[in-house]
Design a protein around this motif. Structure first.
Motif, PDB file in Angstrom:
ATOM      1  N   PHE A  42       0.853  -1.186   0.000  1.00 58.88           N
ATOM      2  CA  PHE A  42       0.000   0.000   0.000  1.00 58.88           C
ATOM      3  C   PHE A  42       0.890   1.237   0.000  1.00 58.88           C
ATOM      4  CE2 PHE A  42      -2.396  -3.361   2.023  1.00 58.88           C
ATOM      5  CZ  PHE A  42      -3.685  -3.219   1.553  1.00 58.88           C
ATOM      6  N   ASP A  43       0.785   2.050  -1.045  1.00 64.50           N
ATOM      7  CA  ASP A  43       1.494   3.331  -1.071  1.00 64.50           C
ATOM      8  C   ASP A  43       0.529   4.389  -0.572  1.00 64.50           C
ATOM      9  OD1 ASP A  43       4.182   2.908  -2.002  1.00 64.50           O
ATOM     10  OD2 ASP A  43       3.276   2.212  -3.871  1.00 64.50           O
ATOM     11  N   ILE A  44       0.881   4.986   0.557  1.00 61.42           N
ATOM     12  CA  ILE A  44      -0.054   5.875   1.250  1.00 61.42           C
ATOM     13  C   ILE A  44       0.499   7.292   1.294  1.00 61.42           C
ATOM     14  CG2 ILE A  44      -1.277   6.274   3.423  1.00 61.42           C
ATOM     15  CD1 ILE A  44      -1.089   3.298   3.991  1.00 61.42           C
ATOM     16  N   GLU A  45      -0.329   8.215   0.847  1.00 59.80           N
ATOM     17  CA  GLU A  45       0.012   9.643   0.902  1.00 59.80           C
ATOM     18  C   GLU A  45      -0.665  10.236   2.124  1.00 59.80           C
ATOM     19  OE1 GLU A  45       2.220  12.486  -0.701  1.00 59.80           O
ATOM     20  OE2 GLU A  45       1.649  10.888  -2.122  1.00 59.80           O
ATOM     21  N   LEU A  46       0.160  10.829   3.002  1.00 60.46           N
ATOM     22  CA  LEU A  46      -0.366  11.358   4.259  1.00 60.46           C
ATOM     23  C   LEU A  46      -0.185  12.865   4.315  1.00 60.46           C
ATOM     24  CD1 LEU A  46       1.397   8.736   6.528  1.00 60.46           C
ATOM     25  CD2 LEU A  46      -1.068   8.883   6.231  1.00 60.46           C
ATOM     26  N   ALA A  47      -1.181  13.550   4.905  1.00 57.90           N
ATOM     27  CA  ALA A  47      -1.008  14.973   5.188  1.00 57.90           C
ATOM     28  C   ALA A  47       0.133  15.114   6.196  1.00 57.90           C
ATOM     29  CB  ALA A  47      -2.300  15.544   5.760  1.00 57.90           C
ATOM     30  N   ASP A  48       0.965  16.119   5.999  1.00 58.37           N
ATOM     31  CA  ASP A  48       2.065  16.331   6.933  1.00 58.37           C
ATOM     32  C   ASP A  48       1.494  16.657   8.309  1.00 58.37           C
ATOM     33  OD1 ASP A  48       4.049  15.882   5.077  1.00 58.37           O
ATOM     34  OD2 ASP A  48       3.980  17.955   4.367  1.00 58.37           O
ATOM     35  N   GLY A  49       2.227  16.263   9.328  1.00 63.06           N
ATOM     36  CA  GLY A  49       1.758  16.635  10.667  1.00 63.06           C
ATOM     37  C   GLY A  49       2.144  15.604  11.690  1.00 63.06           C
ATOM     38  N   GLY A  50       2.512  16.102  12.850  1.00 57.15           N
ATOM     39  CA  GLY A  50       2.815  15.219  13.954  1.00 57.15           C
ATOM     40  C   GLY A  50       4.204  14.638  13.858  1.00 57.15           C
ATOM     41  N   PRO A  51       4.735  14.277  15.002  1.00 54.78           N
ATOM     42  CA  PRO A  51       6.069  13.664  15.034  1.00 54.78           C
ATOM     43  C   PRO A  51       6.029  12.254  14.445  1.00 54.78           C
ATOM     44  CG  PRO A  51       5.126  13.810  17.242  1.00 54.78           C
ATOM     45  CD  PRO A  51       4.148  14.468  16.328  1.00 54.78           C
ATOM     46  N   GLU A  52       7.180  11.781  14.016  1.00 52.79           N
ATOM     47  CA  GLU A  52       7.257  10.496  13.321  1.00 52.79           C
ATOM     48  C   GLU A  52       6.666   9.353  14.150  1.00 52.79           C
ATOM     49  OE1 GLU A  52      10.991   9.565  11.321  1.00 52.79           O
ATOM     50  OE2 GLU A  52      10.682   7.447  11.808  1.00 52.79           O
ATOM     51  N   ALA A  53       6.885   9.413  15.475  1.00 56.25           N
ATOM     52  CA  ALA A  53       6.390   8.331  16.323  1.00 56.25           C
ATOM     53  C   ALA A  53       4.866   8.239  16.270  1.00 56.25           C
ATOM     54  CB  ALA A  53       6.858   8.537  17.760  1.00 56.25           C
ATOM     55  N   VAL A  54       4.211   9.410  16.201  1.00 54.26           N
ATOM     56  CA  VAL A  54       2.745   9.430  16.142  1.00 54.26           C
ATOM     57  C   VAL A  54       2.272   8.903  14.794  1.00 54.26           C
ATOM     58  CG1 VAL A  54       0.708  10.931  16.169  1.00 54.26           C
ATOM     59  CG2 VAL A  54       2.576  11.326  17.779  1.00 54.26           C
ATOM     60  N   VAL A  55       2.926   9.367  13.720  1.00 57.02           N
ATOM     61  CA  VAL A  55       2.575   8.911  12.374  1.00 57.02           C
ATOM     62  C   VAL A  55       2.689   7.392  12.303  1.00 57.02           C
ATOM     63  CG1 VAL A  55       3.287   8.966   9.952  1.00 57.02           C
ATOM     64  CG2 VAL A  55       3.275  11.074  11.294  1.00 57.02           C
ATOM     65  N   ARG A  56       3.779   6.886  12.828  1.00 54.42           N
ATOM     66  CA  ARG A  56       4.042   5.458  12.772  1.00 54.42           C
ATOM     67  C   ARG A  56       3.011   4.667  13.602  1.00 54.42           C
ATOM     68  NH1 ARG A  56       8.409   2.594  10.879  1.00 54.42           N
ATOM     69  NH2 ARG A  56       9.661   4.370  10.266  1.00 54.42           N
ATOM     70  N   SER A  57       2.667   5.214  14.744  1.00 59.14           N
ATOM     71  CA  SER A  57       1.714   4.521  15.601  1.00 59.14           C
ATOM     72  C   SER A  57       0.330   4.496  14.950  1.00 59.14           C
ATOM     73  CB  SER A  57       1.709   5.192  16.974  1.00 59.14           C
ATOM     74  OG  SER A  57       0.418   5.359  17.469  1.00 59.14           O
ATOM     75  N   ARG A  58      -0.046   5.592  14.269  1.00 55.91           N
ATOM     76  CA  ARG A  58      -1.349   5.604  13.585  1.00 55.91           C
ATOM     77  C   ARG A  58      -1.340   4.646  12.396  1.00 55.91           C
ATOM     78  NH1 ARG A  58      -5.133   9.549  14.863  1.00 55.91           N
ATOM     79  NH2 ARG A  58      -5.849   9.881  12.728  1.00 55.91           N
ATOM     80  N   LEU A  59      -0.213   4.548  11.695  1.00 52.61           N
ATOM     81  CA  LEU A  59      -0.129   3.592  10.582  1.00 52.61           C
ATOM     82  C   LEU A  59      -0.249   2.155  11.105  1.00 52.61           C
ATOM     83  CD1 LEU A  59       2.640   5.297   8.447  1.00 52.61           C
ATOM     84  CD2 LEU A  59       0.359   4.713   7.617  1.00 52.61           C
TER      85      LEU A  59
END
Lengths: 80, 80
Positions: A42-59
């Motif tokens: 899955f190639d996912i385009e995300l809106a910028d925002g939040g620290p990497e740890a948060v992005v990773r945890s939501r993914l």
């Protein structure tokens, strides 16, 4: 920001589609092909925002809730 | 020897399954997901043999003949 998620069957889970592809390749003359397993990416385009740890945890959450069937599949997340 | 082949839709080709996943994730509260495109990954186990250039060239053939639909998809081969 972009992410790539790999979803693959867990070891030991039968993969009939991969087996069919392997058989097809052998019958086409590619006798060196011993096994094939098919996964999804899955190639996912995300809106910028939040620290990497948060992005990773939501993914991780997205994978567990929708992208992967945790009974038979495992996943791996890459931030690009 | 192992190889990994990624098959993804070419840019501009509509991906309704990816669109459905994107809509699903947004409706589950992951509003940061702007786009999703789904591809396939083939994990291939090969009998050892031949120089890397030959292995790679045969994998290219397999992709063009069976693994990818070259009209709408592109592929990338990694030797592991």
């Amino acid at each position: 920001m972009r992410a790539r998620v790999f979803v693959t069957l867990k070891q030991g889970v039968h993969d009939p589609a991969g087996k069919a592809v392997q058989g097809g390749l052998v019958s086409m003359g590619y006798e060196e092909v011993q096994a094939v397993r098919i996964g999804k990416v899955f190639d996912i385009e995300l809106a910028d925002g939040g620290p990497e740890a948060v992005v990773r945890s939501r993914l991780d959450e997205m994978c567990k809730k929708l992208l992967a069937n945790m009974v038979i599949e495992s996943f791996r997340v890459e931030l690009l």
